[in-house]
Design an enzyme around this catalytic site. Structure first.
Site, PDB file in Angstrom:
ATOM      1  N   HIS A   1       0.837  -1.201   0.000  1.00 54.47           N
ATOM      2  CA  HIS A   1       0.000   0.000   0.000  1.00 54.47           C
ATOM      3  C   HIS A   1       0.870   1.248   0.000  1.00 54.47           C
ATOM      4  O   HIS A   1       1.907   1.302   0.649  1.00 54.47           O
ATOM      5  CB  HIS A   1      -0.960   0.004   1.200  1.00 54.47           C
ATOM      6  CG  HIS A   1      -0.298   0.193   2.533  1.00 54.47           C
ATOM      7  ND1 HIS A   1      -0.102   1.444   3.097  1.00 54.47           N
ATOM      8  CD2 HIS A   1       0.199  -0.688   3.422  1.00 54.47           C
ATOM      9  CE1 HIS A   1       0.484   1.315   4.278  1.00 54.47           C
ATOM     10  NE2 HIS A   1       0.673   0.036   4.504  1.00 54.47           N
TER      11      HIS A   1
ATOM     12  N   GLU B   1      -5.021   1.494   2.861  1.00 55.53           N
ATOM     13  CA  GLU B   1      -4.793   0.391   3.808  1.00 55.53           C
ATOM     14  C   GLU B   1      -4.893   0.859   5.253  1.00 55.53           C
ATOM     15  O   GLU B   1      -5.380   0.149   6.123  1.00 55.53           O
ATOM     16  CB  GLU B   1      -3.413  -0.230   3.554  1.00 55.53           C
ATOM     17  CG  GLU B   1      -3.139  -1.520   4.318  1.00 55.53           C
ATOM     18  CD  GLU B   1      -2.513  -1.288   5.685  1.00 55.53           C
ATOM     19  OE1 GLU B   1      -2.391  -2.254   6.453  1.00 55.53           O
ATOM     20  OE2 GLU B   1      -2.142  -0.134   5.992  1.00 55.53           O
ATOM     21  N   GLU B   2      -4.393   2.062   5.490  1.00 62.55           N
ATOM     22  CA  GLU B   2      -4.358   2.567   6.860  1.00 62.55           C
ATOM     23  C   GLU B   2      -5.764   2.919   7.351  1.00 62.55           C
ATOM     24  O   GLU B   2      -6.663   3.226   6.580  1.00 62.55           O
ATOM     25  CB  GLU B   2      -3.466   3.813   6.936  1.00 62.55           C
ATOM     26  CG  GLU B   2      -2.029   3.581   6.505  1.00 62.55           C
ATOM     27  CD  GLU B   2      -1.243   2.752   7.497  1.00 62.55           C
ATOM     28  OE1 GLU B   2      -1.820   2.324   8.511  1.00 62.55           O
ATOM     29  OE2 GLU B   2      -0.048   2.520   7.242  1.00 62.55           O
TER      30      GLU B   2
ATOM     31  N   GLU C   1       4.790  -5.569   3.663  1.00 64.46           N
ATOM     32  CA  GLU C   1       4.353  -4.604   4.666  1.00 64.46           C
ATOM     33  C   GLU C   1       5.542  -4.203   5.524  1.00 64.46           C
ATOM     34  O   GLU C   1       6.538  -4.927   5.607  1.00 64.46           O
ATOM     35  CB  GLU C   1       3.240  -5.235   5.528  1.00 64.46           C
ATOM     36  CG  GLU C   1       2.652  -4.328   6.593  1.00 64.46           C
ATOM     37  CD  GLU C   1       1.999  -3.073   6.023  1.00 64.46           C
ATOM     38  OE1 GLU C   1       2.762  -2.162   5.654  1.00 64.46           O
ATOM     39  OE2 GLU C   1       0.765  -3.006   5.958  1.00 64.46           O
TER      40      GLU C   1
END
Length: 292
Positions: free
Chosen positions: A142, A188-189, A244
């Site tokens: 992301h 994503e966050e 990630e």
């Protein structure tokens, strides 16, 4: 053992001399252990950082990963906080798509640059390399950050690594056995409207998403999976690798997996493979599934 002080005329006791043999042995063992650990750390760090990253031309000549080029790209991706819906987020998106299109225009293999939700809602980008079969390997990272961080490790480093993967694949004249899809996903966050936000347009968009059923973590991935236009790509995915990051520093690790064959492959290709079963428990503890 006692000693006599000539100046004071007093008899004193030397505490060091009264250490028993067993205590001496334990002390010596502790010192040896500390020394060994320190030497191991020094040796590991010297080996870990002994590899000099390739510059762009060296990487281009050898179809390898360019650490210097990735770092230059990271300086743009992580130049400022870029949460979803912010102008900075859109700038990062445009930066990624521009680079992917540059790779496509100079590629020696079949490459497609796909975009969806590019109407400033959840702009996301993909690089697709068709293989001999439609069975697809999906690699995802992301590019959005939280509003309080530039997102260099979470997840800018992974984004530029994927850009380097795209460059290497674009340079290859060989068609991969399986198709490869690189997903640069957004949202994503967990998105919470910053307290100092004064822009009414941004505030309206945040309020809109909070009323949406996709509100929460990994929104970009959810939109990718549910998009009708991407159904064919989604249905062909057989293997998924999520890149990630978090924190700063430390060695890369395999956080969790459900495939022993992938774990074994990781152990053979990573210079210093590290994996820990604690990852799954940790993710469950903090209550998030990220993009997995």
């Amino acid at each position: 053992m006692s000693t006599f002080d000539l100046e004071s005329g007093l008899t004193t006791t030397n505490p060091v001399a009264e250490i028993t043999l067993a205590e001496r042995i334990r002390l010596s063992a502790s010192l040896v252990s500390v020394t060994i650990v320190a030497l191991c750390v020094i040796c590991f760090r010297s080996v870990s950082y002994s590899t000099v990253p390739l510059d762009f031309q060296q990487a281009l000549n050898s179809s390898d990963f360019s650490g210097f080029d990735a770092y230059v790209q990271l300086q743009t991706v992580a130049s400022s906080p870029h949460p979803v819906y912010s102008p900075e987020n859109l700038n990062v998106y445009k930066f990624i798509t521009n680079i992917l299109n540059e790779y496509k225009n100079s590629s020696t293999t079949e490459m497609h640059v796909l975009e969806f939700d590019s109407t400033l809602t959840f702009p996301q980008a993909m690089a697709y390399f068709p293989g001999v079969t439609k069975s697809t390997l999906l690699v995802s990272a992301h590019f959005d950050s939280v509003s309080t961080s530039v997102g260099a490790t979470d997840d800018g480093a992974s984004v530029v690594c994927m850009l380097q993967i795209a460059r290497i694949l674009a340079q290859s004249s060989l068609k991969p056995r399986n198709s490869i899809l690189l997903l640069f996903n957004n949202g994503e966050e967990f998105h919470k409207l910053p307290n100092n936000t004064t822009d009414q347009g941004t505030a309206s968009k945040y309020n809109e998403i909070q009323n949406n059923e996709l509100y929460g973590w990994a929104q970009g991935s959810q939109k990718f999976l549910s998009s009708p236009n991407l159904k064919n790509h989604v249905e062909n995915i057989k293997v998924f690798i999520n890149l990630e990051g978090g924190g700063a520093g430390g060695k890369p690790m395999l956080l969790r997996t459900n495939n022993n064959r992938l774990s074994s492959l990781f152990a053979t290709v990573a210079p210093y493979p590290h994996m820990n079963s604690f990852g799954q428990n940790f993710m469950s503890l903090i209550g998030t599934a990220t993009d997995y």
